[in-house]
Design an enzyme around this catalytic site. Structure first.
Site, short mmCIF file in Angstrom:
data_model
loop_
_atom_site.label_atom_id
_atom_site.label_comp_id
_atom_site.label_asym_id
_atom_site.label_seq_id
_atom_site.Cartn_x
_atom_site.Cartn_y
_atom_site.Cartn_z
N HIS A 108 0.80 -1.23 0.00
CA HIS A 108 0.00 0.00 0.00
C HIS A 108 0.83 1.28 0.00
O HIS A 108 0.28 2.36 -0.18
CB HIS A 108 -1.01 -0.01 1.15
CG HIS A 108 -2.37 0.49 0.75
ND1 HIS A 108 -3.52 0.20 1.45
CD2 HIS A 108 -2.76 1.27 -0.30
CE1 HIS A 108 -4.55 0.79 0.85
NE2 HIS A 108 -4.11 1.44 -0.22
N ASP A 131 -9.95 -0.83 3.52
CA ASP A 131 -8.79 -1.38 4.25
C ASP A 131 -9.23 -1.91 5.61
O ASP A 131 -10.15 -1.36 6.23
CB ASP A 131 -7.78 -0.24 4.47
CG ASP A 131 -6.33 -0.72 4.54
OD1 ASP A 131 -6.09 -1.76 5.18
OD2 ASP A 131 -5.47 -0.04 3.97
N HIS A 133 -7.05 -1.68 7.83
CA HIS A 133 -6.18 -0.81 8.61
C HIS A 133 -6.44 0.66 8.30
O HIS A 133 -7.13 0.97 7.33
CB HIS A 133 -4.72 -1.13 8.27
CG HIS A 133 -4.37 -2.58 8.42
ND1 HIS A 133 -4.44 -3.47 7.36
CD2 HIS A 133 -3.99 -3.31 9.50
CE1 HIS A 133 -4.10 -4.67 7.78
NE2 HIS A 133 -3.83 -4.62 9.08
N ASP A 135 -3.76 2.90 7.93
CA ASP A 135 -2.61 3.41 7.16
C ASP A 135 -2.39 4.89 7.42
O ASP A 135 -2.01 5.66 6.53
CB ASP A 135 -2.77 3.10 5.66
CG ASP A 135 -2.68 1.60 5.39
OD1 ASP A 135 -2.36 0.81 6.32
OD2 ASP A 135 -2.95 1.19 4.24
N HIS A 148 4.00 0.99 4.32
CA HIS A 148 2.62 0.71 3.84
C HIS A 148 1.58 1.06 4.90
O HIS A 148 0.39 1.11 4.59
CB HIS A 148 2.45 -0.74 3.35
CG HIS A 148 2.38 -1.79 4.42
ND1 HIS A 148 1.79 -3.03 4.21
CD2 HIS A 148 2.82 -1.80 5.70
CE1 HIS A 148 1.88 -3.75 5.31
NE2 HIS A 148 2.50 -3.04 6.22
N ASP A 234 -7.30 -1.99 -0.58
CA ASP A 234 -6.37 -2.95 0.06
C ASP A 234 -7.16 -4.25 0.21
O ASP A 234 -8.21 -4.28 0.86
CB ASP A 234 -5.96 -2.38 1.42
CG ASP A 234 -4.94 -3.24 2.14
OD1 ASP A 234 -4.94 -4.47 1.97
OD2 ASP A 234 -4.16 -2.66 2.93
N ASP A 236 -6.89 -6.64 1.98
CA ASP A 236 -7.15 -7.11 3.35
C ASP A 236 -8.40 -6.49 3.96
O ASP A 236 -8.79 -6.83 5.08
CB ASP A 236 -5.91 -6.99 4.24
CG ASP A 236 -5.52 -5.56 4.61
OD1 ASP A 236 -6.39 -4.68 4.68
OD2 ASP A 236 -4.31 -5.34 4.86
N GLU A 279 -1.74 -5.12 -2.05
CA GLU A 279 -1.51 -6.07 -0.96
C GLU A 279 -1.89 -7.52 -1.28
O GLU A 279 -2.02 -8.33 -0.37
CB GLU A 279 -2.18 -5.61 0.36
CG GLU A 279 -1.66 -4.27 0.91
CD GLU A 279 -0.29 -4.33 1.59
OE1 GLU A 279 0.20 -5.45 1.90
OE2 GLU A 279 0.29 -3.24 1.81
N1 LIG Z 1 -1.35 -1.51 4.04
C1 LIG Z 1 -1.34 -2.31 5.07
N2 LIG Z 1 -1.61 -3.58 4.98
N3 LIG Z 1 -1.01 -1.74 6.24
C2 LIG Z 1 -0.84 -2.48 7.47
C3 LIG Z 1 -0.33 -1.59 8.54
C4 LIG Z 1 -0.15 -2.34 9.85
C5 LIG Z 1 0.26 -1.48 11.01
N4 LIG Z 1 -0.78 -0.55 11.37
C6 LIG Z 1 1.56 -0.74 10.72
O1 LIG Z 1 1.54 0.45 10.55
O2 LIG Z 1 2.60 -1.35 10.65
MN LIG Z 2 -3.56 -0.65 3.48
MN LIG Z 3 -4.51 -3.21 5.17
#
Ligand SMILES: NC(=[NH2+])NCCC[C@H](N)C(=O)O
Ligand SMILES: [Mn+2]
Ligand SMILES: [Mn+2]
Length: 307
Positions: A108, A131, A133, A135, A148, A234, A236, A279
């Site tokens: 990402h 997402d 998350h 990010d 990411h 994303d 996920d 991702e």
């Molecule tokens: N694009 C993604 N899958 N991001 C996951 C981030 C996970 C976690 N919040 C980090 O900053 O490390």
């Molecule tokens: Mn992401």
């Molecule tokens: Mn994610």
């Protein structure tokens, strides 16, 4: 319903840009995402939906094993900045030439390049961010140092200045960023996000109001006063039951059908001016199921229907 010359989404010249970059996730595999998504029949599905497809291939990205990881909270900063610069230019050129950029990741962190290129063309860009998350980390708040986890913060002008180079000083208005599917945030990230002015439709809102209503609200926000809408998806965001091939999975996510419904509703409104899918990690996948899902979701967002 099929008003646009028999097609749901007005015919576009879709310009595919592959970005085999996995530096931002600090784990191998997601660099093969673009191949996995193409292999799942992407071109064919987009042509069936009435679009012209031009595939630029993949941007050059050096392999991580040939690089040293500097001990910082911004792992592979230089490499990511370099790739972002090239990607931003490719995306900017696509929109200038009236093509629809479809960026295939990669992790990402590539959104830094994609959105950096878009804001040079669009004065007031809306962003839909699917997402698990947020990010929304910066090098100050990130628990991992993985870039990411930082693209949204970068897009609104927060964090390390080196990451913002592609933006040429123009950032995205947080009020025009809408998240869908969020279900895990780091503690400081959550605090920053609460004060950010973005809208977060977490899994709670999706359970409570249903995807149809959530998307209606999301689309109102990102179209009101904007001149372009970018979808950053994303994989996920989708539950690991349906999308096992991703590096930071988190349970309790979107069902396959909820994800499709969201993108079908977007296709119906025909509001997107660009999209990226990120991702997808074939090493962690089961027989390219996640690559297939990603290709099918892209096709849904671009108006592919079975009938
Ligand atoms: N694009 C993604 N899958 N991001 C996951 C981030 C996970 C976690 N919040 C980090 O900053 O490390
Ligand atoms: Mn992401
Ligand atoms: Mn994610």
């Amino acid at each position: 319903m099929h008003g646009k010359g028999g097609f749901l989404v007005g015919p576009k010249t879709v310009r595919i840009i592959g970005v085999p970059l996995d530096y931002g996730a600090d784990r191998r595999g997601v660099d093969m995402g673009p191949s996995a998504i193409r292999y799942a029949g992407l071109h064919e599905k987009l042509r069936q939906a009435g679009h012209q497809v031009v595939d630029l291939g993949n941007l050059p990205v050096p392999v991580p094993e040939s690089r040293e990881v500097a001990q910082t909270n911004l792992k592979y900063l230089d490499e990511i900045v370099k790739v972002s610069r090239v990607l931003a230019r490719a995306v900017e050129k696509a929109v200038e030439e009236d093509a629809y950029p479809l960026v295939l990741g990669g992790d990402h962190s590539i959104a830094i390049g994609t959105i950096g290129g878009l804001v040079r063309h669009f004065q007031n860009l809306g962003v839909l961010w699917f997402d698990a998350h947020g990010d929304y980390n910066t090098d100050q708040t990130s628990p991992s140092g993985n870039i990411h986890g930082m693209p949204v913060a970068t897009a609104v002008g927060l964090g390390h200045p080196a990451l913002q180079a592609s933006f040429h000083g123009r950032f995205v208005n947080p009020a025009k960023i809408v998240y869908v599917g969020v279900r895990t945030l780091d503690p400081e990230e959550a605090q920053a996000l609460r004060q950010s002015g973005t809208t977060v439709f977490s899994m709670h809102e999706i359970d409570r109001y249903g995807m149809r209503d959530v998307m209606a609200k999301a689309m109102d926000i990102v179209t009101d006063g904007t001149d372009g809408v970018h979808l950053s998806f994303d994989i996920d965001a989708v539950d690991p039951l349906y999308a096992p091939g991703s590096g930071t999975p988190f349970s309790g996510g979107l069902t396959e059908r909820e994800a499709h419904l969201a993108l079908e509703l977007l296709a119906e409104s025909d509001i997107l001016s660009s999209m990226e899918m990120v991702e997808v990690n074939p090493i962690l996948d089961e027989h390219n199921r996640t690559g297939q899902l990603a290709a099918n979701l892209i096709a849904s967002a671009l108006g592919h229907r079975i009938i």
